[in-house]
Design an enzyme around this catalytic site. Structure first.
Site, mmCIF file in Angstrom:
data_model
loop_
_atom_site.group_PDB
_atom_site.id
_atom_site.type_symbol
_atom_site.label_atom_id
_atom_site.label_comp_id
_atom_site.label_asym_id
_atom_site.label_seq_id
_atom_site.Cartn_x
_atom_site.Cartn_y
_atom_site.Cartn_z
ATOM 1 N N GLY A 16 0.822 -1.211 0.000
ATOM 2 C CA GLY A 16 0.000 0.000 0.000
ATOM 3 C C GLY A 16 0.854 1.259 0.000
ATOM 4 N N THR B 194 5.004 -7.077 3.989
ATOM 5 C CA THR B 194 4.656 -8.465 4.306
ATOM 6 C C THR B 194 4.499 -9.307 3.046
ATOM 7 O OG1 THR B 194 3.524 -7.730 6.297
ATOM 8 C CG2 THR B 194 2.958 -9.920 5.489
ATOM 9 N N CYS B 195 3.753 -8.805 2.069
ATOM 10 C CA CYS B 195 3.442 -9.612 0.882
ATOM 11 C C CYS B 195 4.705 -10.114 0.199
ATOM 12 C CB CYS B 195 2.596 -8.794 -0.095
ATOM 13 S SG CYS B 195 2.360 -9.624 -1.666
ATOM 14 N N CYS C 41 2.695 -13.354 0.884
ATOM 15 C CA CYS C 41 2.155 -13.989 -0.331
ATOM 16 C C CYS C 41 3.213 -14.586 -1.252
ATOM 17 C CB CYS C 41 1.370 -12.964 -1.160
ATOM 18 S SG CYS C 41 0.505 -11.732 -0.218
ATOM 19 N N LYS D 243 5.403 -17.411 0.298
ATOM 20 C CA LYS D 243 4.458 -18.502 0.580
ATOM 21 C C LYS D 243 4.131 -19.274 -0.693
ATOM 22 C CE LYS D 243 0.549 -17.926 -0.334
ATOM 23 N NZ LYS D 243 -0.487 -17.176 0.329
ATOM 24 N N TYR E 7 -6.423 -18.556 6.865
ATOM 25 C CA TYR E 7 -5.612 -18.679 5.648
ATOM 26 C C TYR E 7 -4.218 -19.235 5.947
ATOM 27 C CZ TYR E 7 -8.529 -15.349 2.879
ATOM 28 O OH TYR E 7 -9.516 -14.717 2.185
ATOM 29 N N ILE E 8 -3.541 -18.613 6.899
ATOM 30 C CA ILE E 8 -2.129 -18.953 7.103
ATOM 31 C C ILE E 8 -2.000 -20.374 7.629
ATOM 32 C CG2 ILE E 8 -0.042 -18.358 8.412
ATOM 33 C CD1 ILE E 8 -0.791 -15.415 8.095
ATOM 34 N N GLU F 5 -2.679 -22.834 4.693
ATOM 35 C CA GLU F 5 -1.647 -22.775 3.650
ATOM 36 C C GLU F 5 -0.337 -23.391 4.150
ATOM 37 O OE1 GLU F 5 -3.169 -19.075 0.902
ATOM 38 O OE2 GLU F 5 -1.527 -18.677 2.272
ATOM 39 N N ARG G 291 -9.683 -23.678 17.444
ATOM 40 C CA ARG G 291 -10.655 -23.516 18.530
ATOM 41 C C ARG G 291 -12.104 -23.704 18.073
ATOM 42 N NH1 ARG G 291 -10.141 -16.965 19.675
ATOM 43 N NH2 ARG G 291 -10.831 -16.257 17.634
ATOM 44 N N ARG H 70 -13.418 -19.975 8.866
ATOM 45 C CA ARG H 70 -14.709 -19.407 9.282
ATOM 46 C C ARG H 70 -15.132 -18.320 8.294
ATOM 47 N NH1 ARG H 70 -15.845 -15.311 12.813
ATOM 48 N NH2 ARG H 70 -13.711 -15.180 13.570
ATOM 49 N N ASP I 115 -3.248 -3.167 5.574
ATOM 50 C CA ASP I 115 -3.652 -4.005 6.708
ATOM 51 C C ASP I 115 -3.864 -3.212 7.992
ATOM 52 O OD1 ASP I 115 -3.227 -5.982 4.892
ATOM 53 O OD2 ASP I 115 -1.740 -7.087 6.057
ATOM 54 N N ALA J 76 -8.159 -16.217 -2.836
ATOM 55 C CA ALA J 76 -7.796 -17.630 -2.993
ATOM 56 C C ALA J 76 -7.047 -18.086 -1.759
ATOM 57 C CB ALA J 76 -6.915 -17.814 -4.222
ATOM 58 N N HIS K 30 -13.335 -27.106 -24.017
ATOM 59 C CA HIS K 30 -13.213 -28.521 -23.674
ATOM 60 C C HIS K 30 -11.874 -29.089 -24.114
ATOM 61 C CE1 HIS K 30 -14.782 -32.433 -22.657
ATOM 62 N NE2 HIS K 30 -14.305 -32.894 -23.807
ATOM 63 N N GLU L 209 -14.913 -25.377 -17.733
ATOM 64 C CA GLU L 209 -16.087 -25.448 -18.627
ATOM 65 C C GLU L 209 -17.357 -25.774 -17.837
ATOM 66 O OE1 GLU L 209 -16.356 -28.770 -21.467
ATOM 67 O OE2 GLU L 209 -14.688 -29.697 -20.406
HETATM 68 P P1 NDP Z 1 -7.219 -15.363 9.916
HETATM 69 O O1 NDP Z 1 -7.956 -14.238 10.492
HETATM 70 O O2 NDP Z 1 -7.518 -15.826 8.533
HETATM 71 O O3 NDP Z 1 -7.299 -16.615 10.886
HETATM 72 C C1 NDP Z 1 -6.929 -16.538 12.219
HETATM 73 C C2 NDP Z 1 -7.274 -17.839 12.871
HETATM 74 O O4 NDP Z 1 -6.764 -17.842 14.203
HETATM 75 C C3 NDP Z 1 -8.767 -18.056 12.970
HETATM 76 O O5 NDP Z 1 -9.020 -19.413 12.707
HETATM 77 C C4 NDP Z 1 -9.067 -17.682 14.403
HETATM 78 O O6 NDP Z 1 -10.169 -18.397 14.946
HETATM 79 C C5 NDP Z 1 -7.820 -18.139 15.112
HETATM 80 N N1 NDP Z 1 -7.529 -17.401 16.340
HETATM 81 C C6 NDP Z 1 -7.554 -16.062 16.524
HETATM 82 N N2 NDP Z 1 -7.198 -15.758 17.801
HETATM 83 C C7 NDP Z 1 -6.941 -16.922 18.411
HETATM 84 C C8 NDP Z 1 -6.544 -17.261 19.732
HETATM 85 N N3 NDP Z 1 -6.314 -16.330 20.647
HETATM 86 N N4 NDP Z 1 -6.391 -18.561 20.028
HETATM 87 C C9 NDP Z 1 -6.624 -19.515 19.098
HETATM 88 N N5 NDP Z 1 -7.002 -19.262 17.835
HETATM 89 C C10 NDP Z 1 -7.162 -17.968 17.492
HETATM 90 O O7 NDP Z 1 -5.687 -14.922 10.055
HETATM 91 P P2 NDP Z 1 -4.355 -15.468 9.432
HETATM 92 O O8 NDP Z 1 -3.326 -15.166 10.451
HETATM 93 O O9 NDP Z 1 -4.492 -16.853 8.929
HETATM 94 O O10 NDP Z 1 -4.172 -14.512 8.189
HETATM 95 C C11 NDP Z 1 -4.232 -13.099 8.364
HETATM 96 C C12 NDP Z 1 -4.840 -12.444 7.175
HETATM 97 O O11 NDP Z 1 -3.887 -12.404 6.129
HETATM 98 C C13 NDP Z 1 -6.033 -13.181 6.576
HETATM 99 O O12 NDP Z 1 -7.237 -12.837 7.185
HETATM 100 C C14 NDP Z 1 -5.986 -12.773 5.144
HETATM 101 O O13 NDP Z 1 -6.717 -11.594 4.992
HETATM 102 C C15 NDP Z 1 -4.518 -12.543 4.890
HETATM 103 N N6 NDP Z 1 -3.932 -13.675 4.157
HETATM 104 C C16 NDP Z 1 -4.357 -13.900 2.895
HETATM 105 C C17 NDP Z 1 -3.848 -14.940 2.178
HETATM 106 C C18 NDP Z 1 -4.331 -15.169 0.795
HETATM 107 O O14 NDP Z 1 -4.948 -14.283 0.223
HETATM 108 N N7 NDP Z 1 -4.127 -16.348 0.235
HETATM 109 C C19 NDP Z 1 -2.834 -15.840 2.727
HETATM 110 C C20 NDP Z 1 -2.472 -15.522 4.083
HETATM 111 C C21 NDP Z 1 -3.004 -14.474 4.744
HETATM 112 P P3 NDP Z 1 -11.689 -17.959 14.644
HETATM 113 O O15 NDP Z 1 -11.997 -18.431 13.261
HETATM 114 O O16 NDP Z 1 -12.449 -18.699 15.689
HETATM 115 O O17 NDP Z 1 -11.740 -16.496 14.813
#
Ligand code: NDP
Length: 457
Positions: free
Chosen positions: A15, A41-42, A47, A50, A177-178, A181, A198, A204, A302, A340, A434, A439
């Site tokens: 950004g 970060t990216c 990204c 990764k 996501y992380i 992946e 959790r 989610r 972010d 994605a 095809h 398709e």
């Molecule tokens: P996310 O928000 O996607 O996921 C965080 C996960 O951690 C959720 O499952 C959440 O649970 C859980 N969590 C949060 N707090 C706690 C806690 N205290 N104890 C236990 N579990 C917890 O974050 P990520 O870190 O995976 O990725 C960050 C962001 O980066 C993403 O939201 C995305 O926008 C971006 N990203 C995009 C990618 C892509 O485009 N391919 C790849 C990687 C990152 P719950 O679901 O219950 O809240």
């Protein structure tokens, strides 16, 4: 005497770099301050590296099917080679980002910034003061680490990119996501991989069919899933880390990784002291023009708590610069954003999930599940999923969800007609290509099921 600028950008990630370059190109005198590496970060630890690791991990699947196409493959894998080559590519990209800033006439300071007052920034190491009309905060975020005993024994995605060796096993906490992946990467490279989450369903907020397809795919790739459980404590156990879970069980793992979300970087550089409003999730609160409550301070990417996606940060940086230094007000449309997940299977999604769409009115749902052609000569049983959600009786496409090989590339292309307002009829008029997986998107004949008056029929 302080140096004077029209714009000082704090943070040279996606950004910040875009905003600085566009503003400078439009005639502003711009400085950008970055304490770590240009690219953010990216490029540096997100990204790009990764996806390179994902490519590396996918070879194991290809080797598995290779035999059915007549190949005999004797493969071995060397993690340090992958990491060294990945690092070379990241260095190249960092240089390219730096060159882009130089070419646009942006002054780059490799230092930490501190907001002294609304128009003065101090370079912490150098001590120099920069005077500026406008400040753009583009400081990104950092991994959230749960506050538990022994947390320092865990790693985050930051360290995962620089492990000297692959661990014998890894526990990844989180269901986002992380987590998925990196589970794909580690499992693909032969590490015994477990996700502990959790909740009771990964990713989610994603469409349920994608969640279920992902769960099955990860399990087929050997990833163990533990639901409704938290990590409560970590302790040293020889070369392993002993993990105590919320159900009372303790087990050793070669490594533990937290993928428990990310927190915006808003502390320690004078932002609160400048009076900038910080929201409940620790994000800088902004309006549609990325303006904070302080008239000359803006925030993109972010740090402002919008979708934490690189293309969003870039769009916001561009819109900010064009609005301030160009001749039109520009905003970013945060709806209909394709995204994605580079898991196994790969996921691509855009628009509404089935559950969201069903609350909006009558809808039709088309689902195709099939064995991708590459698997047909082997015993591999994974299936692809393509799902379209449309307004009732051939109306607008509201959501598209894809799981399987090429999902990311497909969803980018499907997003274009969806942003244009395409209907099911428009898809039907398009001739199929095809043989391809995509398709299926234009040959879905009748709905798999419908929602009428909120009820599935
Ligand atoms: P996310 O928000 O996607 O996921 C965080 C996960 O951690 C959720 O499952 C959440 O649970 C859980 N969590 C949060 N707090 C706690 C806690 N205290 N104890 C236990 N579990 C917890 O974050 P990520 O870190 O995976 O990725 C960050 C962001 O980066 C993403 O939201 C995305 O926008 C971006 N990203 C995009 C990618 C892509 O485009 N391919 C790849 C990687 C990152 P719950 O679901 O219950 O809240």
């Amino acid at each position: 005497m302080a140096d004077r600028y029209d714009l000082v950008v704090i943070g040279a990630g996606s950004g910040g770099v875009r905003a600085a370059r566009i503003a400078a190109t439009l005639g502003a005198k711009v400085a950008i301050i970055e304490e770590y590496r240009v690219g953010g970060t990216c490029v540096i630890r997100g990204c790009v590296p990764k996806k390179l690791l994902v490519y590396g991990a996918r070879f194991s699947d290809l080797f598995e099917v290779a035999e059915s196409f007549g190949w005999q493959v004797e493969a071995s894998f060397d993690w340090p080679t992958l990491i060294a080559n990945k690092d070379k590519e990241i260095d190249r990209l960092e240089r390219a980002y730096g060159a882009g800033l130089d070419a646009a006439g942006v002054e780059v300071f490799r230092d930490r910034a501190e907001i002294v007052d609304l128009h003065t920034i101090r370079l912490v190491k150098d001590g120099r003061l920069l005077e500026t009309e406008t400040i753009l905060v583009a400081t990104g975020g950092h991994p959230r680490i749960p506050d538990i005993p022994g947390k320092e024994l865990g790693i985050t995605s930051n360290e995962a990119f620089h492990l000297k060796q692959l661990p014998r096993s890894i526990l990844i906490e989180g269901g986002g996501y992380i987590a998925v992946e990196f589970a794909t990467i580690f499992a693909g490279l032969g590490v015994a991989t477990t996700i502990v989450y959790r909740g009771d369903c990964l990713l989610r907020g994603f469409d349920t069919d994608l969640q279920q397809t992902l769960e099955a795919g990860l399990q087929q790739h050997g990833v163990k899933l533990i639901y409704q459980t938290n990590v409560m404590a970590l302790a040293e156990a020889g070369t392993d880390v002993a993990v105590t879970f919320s159900d009372g069980i303790t087990a050793p793992y070669g490594a533990v990784m937290f993928a428990t979300g990310r927190i915006p970087n808003v502390e320690g550089f004078g932002l609160r002291e400048a009076g900038v409003e910080i929201g409940p999730l620790g994000e800088v609160v902004v309006d549609q023009y990325s303006r904070t409550n302080v008239p000359n301070i803006y925030a993109v990417g972010d740090v402002n708590g919008h979708k934490a996606l690189t293309p969003i940060a870039i769009r916001e940086g561009q819109a900010f610069a064009q609005t301030l230094y160009g001749d039109t007000l520009r905003t970013v449309d945060h709806s209909m954003v394709p995204t994605a997940v580079f898991s196994e299977p790969e996921l691509g999604t855009v628009g509404l999930t089935e559950l969201e769409a069903a609350t909006h009115g009558d809808i039709d749902v088309y689902v195709a599940r099939f064995r991708p052609m590459i698997n047909t000569l082997s015993t591999r049983s994974e299936r692809m999923l393509l799902k379209l959600i449309t307004e009732a009786d051939g109306g607008k496409i509201l959501g598209c969800h894809i799981a399987g090989h090429g999902a990311a590339e497909m969803i980018q292309l499907v997003a274009i007609p969806m942003v244009m307002g395409a209907t099911k009829g428009d898809f039907d008029r398009t001739v199929a290509l095809h043989p391809s997986a995509a398709e299926e998107l234009v040959t879905l004949k009748s709905p798999s099921y419908r929602y009428r008056d909120g009820k599935k029929v």
